[in-house]
Design a protein around this motif. Structure first.
Motif, PDB file in Angstrom:
ATOM      1  N   ALA A  68       0.415   2.601  -5.364  1.00 22.89           N
ATOM      2  CA  ALA A  68       0.941   3.550  -6.351  1.00 22.89           C
ATOM      3  C   ALA A  68       2.453   3.378  -6.505  1.00 22.89           C
ATOM      4  O   ALA A  68       2.984   3.356  -7.624  1.00 22.89           O
ATOM      5  CB  ALA A  68       0.601   4.977  -5.931  1.00 22.89           C
ATOM      6  N   TRP A  69       3.164   3.221  -5.391  1.00 27.32           N
ATOM      7  CA  TRP A  69       4.615   3.024  -5.452  1.00 27.32           C
ATOM      8  C   TRP A  69       4.955   1.652  -6.033  1.00 27.32           C
ATOM      9  O   TRP A  69       5.824   1.532  -6.896  1.00 27.32           O
ATOM     10  CB  TRP A  69       5.217   3.162  -4.052  1.00 27.32           C
ATOM     11  N   PHE A  70       4.251   0.622  -5.592  1.00 28.40           N
ATOM     12  CA  PHE A  70       4.601  -0.738  -5.980  1.00 28.40           C
ATOM     13  C   PHE A  70       4.370  -0.999  -7.466  1.00 28.40           C
ATOM     14  O   PHE A  70       5.041  -1.855  -8.043  1.00 28.40           O
ATOM     15  CB  PHE A  70       3.833  -1.753  -5.126  1.00 28.40           C
ATOM     16  N   ALA A  71       3.479  -0.268  -8.079  1.00 26.63           N
ATOM     17  CA  ALA A  71       3.243  -0.432  -9.518  1.00 26.63           C
ATOM     18  C   ALA A  71       4.539  -0.246 -10.305  1.00 26.63           C
ATOM     19  O   ALA A  71       4.773  -0.943 -11.304  1.00 26.63           O
ATOM     20  CB  ALA A  71       2.170   0.543  -9.997  1.00 26.63           C
ATOM     21  N   ARG A  88      10.323  -8.584  -7.903  1.00 30.73           N
ATOM     22  CA  ARG A  88      10.145  -9.956  -8.377  1.00 30.73           C
ATOM     23  C   ARG A  88      11.470 -10.506  -8.905  1.00 30.73           C
ATOM     24  O   ARG A  88      11.850 -11.633  -8.625  1.00 30.73           O
ATOM     25  CB  ARG A  88       9.058 -10.013  -9.453  1.00 30.73           C
ATOM     26  N   GLN A  89      12.197  -9.697  -9.691  1.00 31.01           N
ATOM     27  CA  GLN A  89      13.486 -10.132 -10.229  1.00 31.01           C
ATOM     28  C   GLN A  89      14.498 -10.399  -9.121  1.00 31.01           C
ATOM     29  O   GLN A  89      15.332 -11.297  -9.238  1.00 31.01           O
ATOM     30  CB  GLN A  89      14.026  -9.099 -11.210  1.00 31.01           C
ATOM     31  N   ALA A  90      14.407  -9.638  -8.040  1.00 30.08           N
ATOM     32  CA  ALA A  90      15.320  -9.835  -6.914  1.00 30.08           C
ATOM     33  C   ALA A  90      14.930 -11.046  -6.070  1.00 30.08           C
ATOM     34  O   ALA A  90      15.688 -11.479  -5.201  1.00 30.08           O
ATOM     35  CB  ALA A  90      15.354  -8.585  -6.039  1.00 30.08           C
ATOM     36  N   GLY A  91      13.742 -11.582  -6.305  1.00 29.79           N
ATOM     37  CA  GLY A  91      13.296 -12.760  -5.566  1.00 29.79           C
ATOM     38  C   GLY A  91      12.872 -12.485  -4.145  1.00 29.79           C
ATOM     39  O   GLY A  91      12.846 -13.400  -3.317  1.00 29.79           O
ATOM     40  N   VAL A  92      12.515 -11.242  -3.820  1.00 30.25           N
ATOM     41  CA  VAL A  92      12.152 -10.918  -2.447  1.00 30.25           C
ATOM     42  C   VAL A  92      10.652 -10.990  -2.197  1.00 30.25           C
ATOM     43  O   VAL A  92      10.212 -10.805  -1.059  1.00 30.25           O
ATOM     44  CB  VAL A  92      12.701  -9.530  -2.015  1.00 30.25           C
ATOM     45  N   LEU A 124      -3.359  -5.443  -4.261  1.00 26.09           N
ATOM     46  CA  LEU A 124      -2.002  -5.214  -3.773  1.00 26.09           C
ATOM     47  C   LEU A 124      -1.434  -6.481  -3.140  1.00 26.09           C
ATOM     48  O   LEU A 124      -0.300  -6.881  -3.435  1.00 26.09           O
ATOM     49  CB  LEU A 124      -2.003  -4.071  -2.761  1.00 26.09           C
ATOM     50  N   LEU A 125      -2.213  -7.115  -2.291  1.00 19.98           N
ATOM     51  CA  LEU A 125      -1.745  -8.352  -1.643  1.00 19.98           C
ATOM     52  C   LEU A 125      -1.458  -9.433  -2.684  1.00 19.98           C
ATOM     53  O   LEU A 125      -0.467 -10.156  -2.576  1.00 19.98           O
ATOM     54  CB  LEU A 125      -2.765  -8.828  -0.629  1.00 19.98           C
ATOM     55  N   ALA A 126      -2.299  -9.547  -3.695  1.00 23.06           N
ATOM     56  CA  ALA A 126      -2.102 -10.538  -4.758  1.00 23.06           C
ATOM     57  C   ALA A 126      -0.781 -10.250  -5.487  1.00 23.06           C
ATOM     58  O   ALA A 126      -0.030 -11.179  -5.825  1.00 23.06           O
ATOM     59  CB  ALA A 126      -3.270 -10.534  -5.719  1.00 23.06           C
ATOM     60  N   ALA A 127      -0.493  -8.979  -5.743  1.00 23.41           N
ATOM     61  CA  ALA A 127       0.753  -8.609  -6.414  1.00 23.41           C
ATOM     62  C   ALA A 127       1.968  -8.991  -5.574  1.00 23.41           C
ATOM     63  O   ALA A 127       3.020  -9.339  -6.115  1.00 23.41           O
ATOM     64  CB  ALA A 127       0.765  -7.120  -6.722  1.00 23.41           C
ATOM     65  N   TRP A 128       1.808  -8.970  -4.252  1.00 20.41           N
ATOM     66  CA  TRP A 128       2.889  -9.348  -3.334  1.00 20.41           C
ATOM     67  C   TRP A 128       2.927 -10.861  -3.093  1.00 20.41           C
ATOM     68  O   TRP A 128       3.679 -11.343  -2.270  1.00 20.41           O
ATOM     69  CB  TRP A 128       2.739  -8.631  -2.001  1.00 20.41           C
TER      70      TRP A 128
END
Length: 189
Positions: free
Chosen positions: A150-153, A160-164, A181-185
């Motif tokens: 919920a937070w990561f959405a 992603r823009q920060a490259g982390v 969630l893991l795929a998004a990370w």
């Protein structure tokens, strides 16, 4: 988020710690899903973050706190180093004023609640990384997965823009929330 973020952070560190205490002597050099990190480097990263928490929540800047915790923080007793760092971090994060304090991070000032949420998410994802690296059960706490998703959405683009985080991986239709969630990370979970 339905769970108190301080409780979520404590539980994520507890789950990570349970795995740290299961690392066999020959597993410290195992590769992890984190590019160029072995198990020891991953645990050292979480110890580093945990050691920084009290100072950052006390108002010191990342530039002031960070240099004190560079290099190998695990020494000859990685379990003791991990346990001590987590104890200090959870005590600081559990303080009544922790959520409203201003935390001075390298990319700017954030409320304590946001900082603790970022720590929680990092600990949760790294719990999966460690489980994968040592061959343990990779199932994460579903309540924590839900809170993180919920937070990561709303935070994913910034991360992603920060490259982390790595590029997202495709999550097949019908996969559960943890896999998405893991795929998004950037993980193949």
């Amino acid at each position: 988020m339905t769970i108190d973020i301080r409780e979520a952070y404590r539980r994520a560190l507890e789950d990570f710690g349970a795995l740290v205490h299961r690392i066999a002597p020959g597993q410290w050099e195992n590769p992890t899903p984190c590019a160029d990190w072995d198990v020891r480097t991953l645990v050292n990263h979480v110890v580093n973050e945990s050691l920084c928490v009290p100072g950052l929540l006390a108002g010191r800047s990342a530039a002031e706190v960070g240099p004190a915790f560079e290099g190998d923080l695990l020494g000859d007793d990685p379990l003791k180093a991990f346990d001590a760092s987590v104890s200090a971090a959870t005590a600081a994060a559990g303080d009544d004023g922790a959520l409203t304090r201003v935390v001075r991070l390298p990319f700017g000032d954030v409320p304590g609640a946001e900082y603790i949420t970022e720590l929680f998410a990092d600990a949760l994802i790294h719990t999966w990384d460690l489980a994968r690296a040592i061959g343990a059960d990779e199932r994460l706490d579903p309540e924590l997965v839900e809170a993180c998703a919920a937070w990561f959405a709303g935070a994913e683009d910034g991360y992603r823009q920060a490259g982390v985080i790595g590029d997202p991986h495709p999550a097949p239709d019908g996969t559960d929330l943890q896999a998405r969630l893991l795929a998004a990370w950037g993980r193949d979970g």
